[in-house]
Motif scaffolding. Structure first.
Motif, mmCIF file in Angstrom:
data_model
loop_
_atom_site.group_PDB
_atom_site.id
_atom_site.type_symbol
_atom_site.label_atom_id
_atom_site.label_comp_id
_atom_site.label_asym_id
_atom_site.label_seq_id
_atom_site.Cartn_x
_atom_site.Cartn_y
_atom_site.Cartn_z
ATOM 1 N N PHE A 178 19.170 45.295 -1.813
ATOM 2 C CA PHE A 178 19.921 44.199 -2.412
ATOM 3 C C PHE A 178 19.747 42.911 -1.618
ATOM 4 O O PHE A 178 19.779 41.810 -2.185
ATOM 5 N N GLU A 179 19.562 43.029 -0.300
ATOM 6 C CA GLU A 179 19.307 41.837 0.510
ATOM 7 C C GLU A 179 17.982 41.193 0.124
ATOM 8 O O GLU A 179 17.840 39.969 0.148
ATOM 9 N N LYS A 180 16.998 42.003 -0.252
ATOM 10 C CA LYS A 180 15.690 41.458 -0.643
ATOM 11 C C LYS A 180 15.785 40.627 -1.915
ATOM 12 O O LYS A 180 15.081 39.625 -2.066
ATOM 13 N N LYS A 200 7.393 48.789 -7.097
ATOM 14 C CA LYS A 200 7.876 47.864 -6.070
ATOM 15 C C LYS A 200 8.962 46.938 -6.613
ATOM 16 O O LYS A 200 8.893 45.705 -6.479
ATOM 17 N N ASN A 201 9.956 47.553 -7.243
ATOM 18 C CA ASN A 201 11.072 46.793 -7.797
ATOM 19 C C ASN A 201 12.309 47.038 -6.935
ATOM 20 O O ASN A 201 12.914 48.107 -6.970
ATOM 21 N N ASP A 202 12.679 46.047 -6.133
ATOM 22 C CA ASP A 202 13.790 46.203 -5.191
ATOM 23 C C ASP A 202 15.134 46.329 -5.893
ATOM 24 O O ASP A 202 16.044 47.001 -5.398
ATOM 25 N N SER A 203 15.287 45.674 -7.048
ATOM 26 C CA SER A 203 16.556 45.750 -7.772
ATOM 27 C C SER A 203 16.827 47.172 -8.247
ATOM 28 O O SER A 203 17.948 47.689 -8.112
ATOM 29 N N GLU A 262 18.609 39.272 -2.935
ATOM 30 C CA GLU A 262 19.749 38.366 -2.737
ATOM 31 C C GLU A 262 20.891 38.670 -3.705
ATOM 32 O O GLU A 262 21.528 37.756 -4.252
ATOM 33 N N ASP A 263 21.150 39.954 -3.927
ATOM 34 C CA ASP A 263 22.269 40.375 -4.774
ATOM 35 C C ASP A 263 23.508 40.516 -3.889
ATOM 36 O O ASP A 263 23.925 41.611 -3.518
ATOM 37 N N THR A 264 24.104 39.370 -3.552
ATOM 38 C CA THR A 264 25.231 39.370 -2.622
ATOM 39 C C THR A 264 26.472 40.021 -3.217
ATOM 40 O O THR A 264 27.318 40.542 -2.480
ATOM 41 N N GLY A 265 26.591 39.978 -4.548
ATOM 42 C CA GLY A 265 27.738 40.615 -5.175
ATOM 43 C C GLY A 265 27.755 42.110 -4.933
ATOM 44 O O GLY A 265 28.790 42.689 -4.561
ATOM 45 N N SER A 266 26.606 42.767 -5.116
ATOM 46 C CA SER A 266 26.531 44.211 -4.890
ATOM 47 C C SER A 266 26.699 44.546 -3.410
ATOM 48 O O SER A 266 27.317 45.557 -3.057
ATOM 49 N N ILE A 267 26.151 43.705 -2.531
ATOM 50 C CA ILE A 267 26.308 43.936 -1.090
ATOM 51 C C ILE A 267 27.787 43.876 -0.707
ATOM 52 O O ILE A 267 28.285 44.700 0.068
ATOM 53 N N SER A 268 28.494 42.897 -1.283
ATOM 54 C CA SER A 268 29.927 42.775 -1.015
ATOM 55 C C SER A 268 30.677 44.019 -1.477
ATOM 56 O O SER A 268 31.582 44.507 -0.790
ATOM 57 N N GLU A 269 30.298 44.563 -2.649
ATOM 58 C CA GLU A 269 30.926 45.792 -3.137
ATOM 59 C C GLU A 269 30.711 46.950 -2.152
ATOM 60 O O GLU A 269 31.639 47.712 -1.845
ATOM 61 N N ILE A 270 29.483 47.081 -1.657
ATOM 62 C CA ILE A 270 29.171 48.192 -0.750
ATOM 63 C C ILE A 270 29.915 48.040 0.571
ATOM 64 O O ILE A 270 30.417 49.016 1.134
ATOM 65 N N TYR A 271 30.009 46.799 1.074
ATOM 66 C CA TYR A 271 30.787 46.581 2.293
ATOM 67 C C TYR A 271 32.236 47.024 2.083
ATOM 68 O O TYR A 271 32.862 47.620 2.982
ATOM 69 N N THR A 272 32.761 46.718 0.891
ATOM 70 C CA THR A 272 34.138 47.130 0.584
ATOM 71 C C THR A 272 34.254 48.649 0.619
ATOM 72 O O THR A 272 35.198 49.209 1.189
#
Length: 672
Positions: A161-163, A132-135, A165-175
């Motif tokens: 990543f939202e769980k 159960k490791n979300d990262s 709160e890794d906003t940096g990786s989320i931003s990369e994926i949005y890009t």
């Protein structure tokens, strides 16, 4: 995170900037951190060593510059393998999952997407779900998108990543999603993800990579506008990204993107200026600059210069076994265009066909459309009308599809702009109505307040007059009462002061007294010592007696004396009594709790009467009770401090009160 995936896609879009374009300071910091990890590695054991090995592998995978490309990928793989072997040996599931991701990462940097890496990532996902490791799940799905179901896996990665709160990786994926949907022609969806990427990257811009993500988001929006044929908006986004970088001393000045837009606007001279500047300022991306400059020469119909650059790009990529095959495909197609421009259609067909065979590496419909047009022209000039028509049909079909999507995107943008304008107009209208209503309310309020104010002033004036008269009478009465009270208080104060002085004089008189019986006994003892020729003992006794008398006379005038002075008088008294009774008892004075006897003050001669009572009524009769055995009497004085209160316990092992009274009744001594 796996920035190589994002960078690979950007290269496909001809937007790749150099791996080495990071802050010099951040590169130096990463190098120091890596050296520190290597030095501490031999000192670590078990799970800590596994984590350190994984971190070293990940640092080699970052774009901070730890040697050449092959050196970094080899180091990534080496440390990831060591971490995997040790984690499996220890049964460390977290380490196993992380090392599997690192192994897949090292291969991806080499352009290797084999079944082993895919299985490693799926195994990491299974372990991540088990523990159960979300990262771990977010990172594994992020990399798995490079093998299958790209959009689906990227959306799963966002979920995890939202769980955490890794906003940096989320931003990369949005890009990445913005670019992906742009290249597949889904412009509306691309626009939504581009806006999300820009908004989130600006909020998350705290590091060098975070600031560069803002530039990438603006760059992606420029690519989206280019795909829609809106070159003015594309140039605006690029200039915003350029200004953002200049304010933060970033190395990427958008020369490559600006040059591309000028080329699309059919301004090859301006395009060449910016692209040559890009080549000078991006030494790690010479091939990317060369292929762009070559395409500019194509637009200027300088085919010889263009071919020379395209040959250089293709040969260099093949010689270095570079992982970015789309770059080679692009170079081959451009060579075909150059030879077609020189009317050398046989050679043009050779390179165009070779490029077409590897076109699956490209998803950009604009590029594919250009390939179809090139093959149609080449086949036509080679006299193969059927093939020419076939590719022309594909070209027209794809072009119509692209133009339809461009049209829809423009409509979507116009619709969004219209909605924004409508919302602004409604806000302005509401604001205007509110201002009118506020003005009316203020006017009505002003009139009401004026009337209420007048009434309030009249009431206040009446109350003030009434209060003034009442207070004047009351103050006069209070003044007389206060004068009487003050006089009474002064009399009471004088009486209390007189009583205090009387009590103090009485206390001084009491302190000045010593037990006459004690003084008489002391003098008798001195006389006995003299008669027995015990002159030394008599002298010692007389010395103690004189010191005690002097201290008593000095301290009796004081209301309080230091505890150490009181204990000094008590010791003199006890020593004299002990000499008188021929050392028939011992005594001890104990201070507990680290008492500072110099800073504690008590009334003088407070303890002496209690000690005297213990000696005369307890210890003095002890030898008689114990059949003449002397020297076993004991008097203990114990002082302690608890919660700012001084406690004194005086203990003796005498005969007790009842026995003392019995013995005293048998004696003939009746002195007072």
């Amino acid at each position: 995170m796996k920035k190589y995936i994002l960078i690979t896609v950007l290269i496909i879009a001809s937007c790749l900037k150099s791996f080495s374009q990071y802050y010099t300071e951040e590169r130096r910091k990463d190098s120091i951190d890596l050296d520190g990890l290597k030095k501490t590695l031999p000192l670590l054991k078990g799970n800590e060593k596994v984590n350190a090995l994984i971190e070293i592998s990940e640092k080699f995978g970052s774009f901070s510059g730890f040697g050449g490309f092959e050196h970094r990928t080899d180091s990534m793989k080496l440390y990831a393998q060591q971490a995997n072997e040790l984690a499996n040996k220890k049964g460390y599931r977290y380490g196993i999952a992380k090392s599997l991701i690192a192994l897949a990462n090292s291969k991806a940097f080499q352009g290797i997407k084999d079944s082993v890496s895919k299985n490693n990532l799926k195994q990491a996902i299974s372990i991540g779900e088990a523990i159960k490791n979300d990262s771990i799940l977010g990172k594994a799905y992020y990399q798995l998108a490079g093998f299958e179901d790209q959009v689906g896996n990227y959306k799963k990665a966002i979920h995890y990543f939202e769980k955490v709160e890794d906003t940096g990786s989320i931003s990369e994926i949005y890009t990445w999603l913005c670019m992906q949907y742009t290249y597949t022609g889904e412009y509306e969806t691309a626009f939504e993800y581009g806006q999300k990427s820009l908004e989130l990257s600006k909020k998350n811009a705290h590091t060098a990579w975070g600031h560069e993500l803002v530039q990438w988001a603006l760059y992606d929006m420029a690519n989206l506008y280019k795909a829609a044929g809106d070159y003015e908006s594309a140039m605006s986004s690029l200039k915003e990204a350029r200004g953002y970088g200049q304010l933060r001393n970033l190395e990427w000045d958008m020369s490559d993107g600006i040059g591309d837009v000028f080329l699309l606007m059919n301004k090859p001279d301006s395009a060449l200026y910016y692209l040559e500047n890009f080549k000078r300022t991006a030494p790690g991306n010479q091939l990317g600059a060369d292929i762009r400059i070559g395409e500019t020469y194509l637009a200027m119909r300088e085919y010889g210069k263009a071919r020379q650059l395209f040959y250089h790009v293709v040969d260099s990529m093949r010689k270095n076994k570079a992982p970015f095959l789309p770059f080679i495909t692009r170079g081959l197609i451009d060579l075909g265009k150059a030879y077609a421009g020189e009317k050398n259609y046989k050679t043009a067909f050779k390179y165009a066909k070779e490029g077409y065979d590897s076109i699956q590496n490209f998803t950009d419909p604009q590029f594919v459309m250009d390939v179809y047009k090139l093959l149609s022209d080449v086949y036509y000039h080679l006299g193969e009308s059927d093939s020419a028509y076939s590719y022309l049909d594909k070209y027209v079909t794809l072009k119509d599809s692209i133009q339809s999507k461009q049209f829809l995107l423009r409509i979507y943008n116009y619709k969004r702009e219209a909605e924004n304008q409508k919302a602004k107009a409604q806000l302005l209208l509401l604001d205007k109505d509110n201002k009118i209503k506020d003005a009316q309310l203020q006017q009505n309020s002003l009139i009401r307040n004026f009337l209420l104010g007048g009434l309030f002033v009249l009431i206040i004036a009446g109350i003030f007059i009434y209060r003034t008269i009442t207070l004047k009478r009351k103050n006069e009465r209070l003044r007389l009462e206060n004068e009487l009270k003050v006089q009474q208080l002064e009399n009471e104060k004088k009486h209390a002061e007189f009583q205090r002085q009387t009590a103090e004089l009485e206390m001084q008189a009491l302190r000045a007294q010593m037990n006459p019986h004690f003084i008489f006994n002391c003098l008798s003892s001195i006389n006995r010592f003299i008669l027995k020729n015990e002159s030394k003992t008599a002298s010692n006794y007389l010395t103690r007696f004189s010191r005690l008398m002097r201290m008593v006379l000095m301290n009796s005038q004081k209301p309080l004396i230091a505890l150490e002075d009181e204990l000094e008088m008590l010791r003199l008294y006890l020593e004299m009594e002990r000499m008188r009774f021929k050392n028939s008892f011992d005594y001890g004075i104990t201070l507990l709790n680290e008492i500072d006897s110099g800073n504690i003050f008590i009334p003088p001669l407070l303890l002496q009467p209690f000690c005297e009572n213990a000696i005369w009524h307890g210890l003095m009769h002890l030898p008689a009770v114990q059949a003449g055995k002397e020297g076993n009497g004991r008097l203990d004085i114990e002082l302690s401090m608890k919660e700012n209160i001084l406690y004194c316990i005086i203990t003796d092992n005498g005969v007790g009160r009842e026995k003392s009274a019995e013995l005293k009744s048998k004696t003939a001594e009746k002195e007072k």
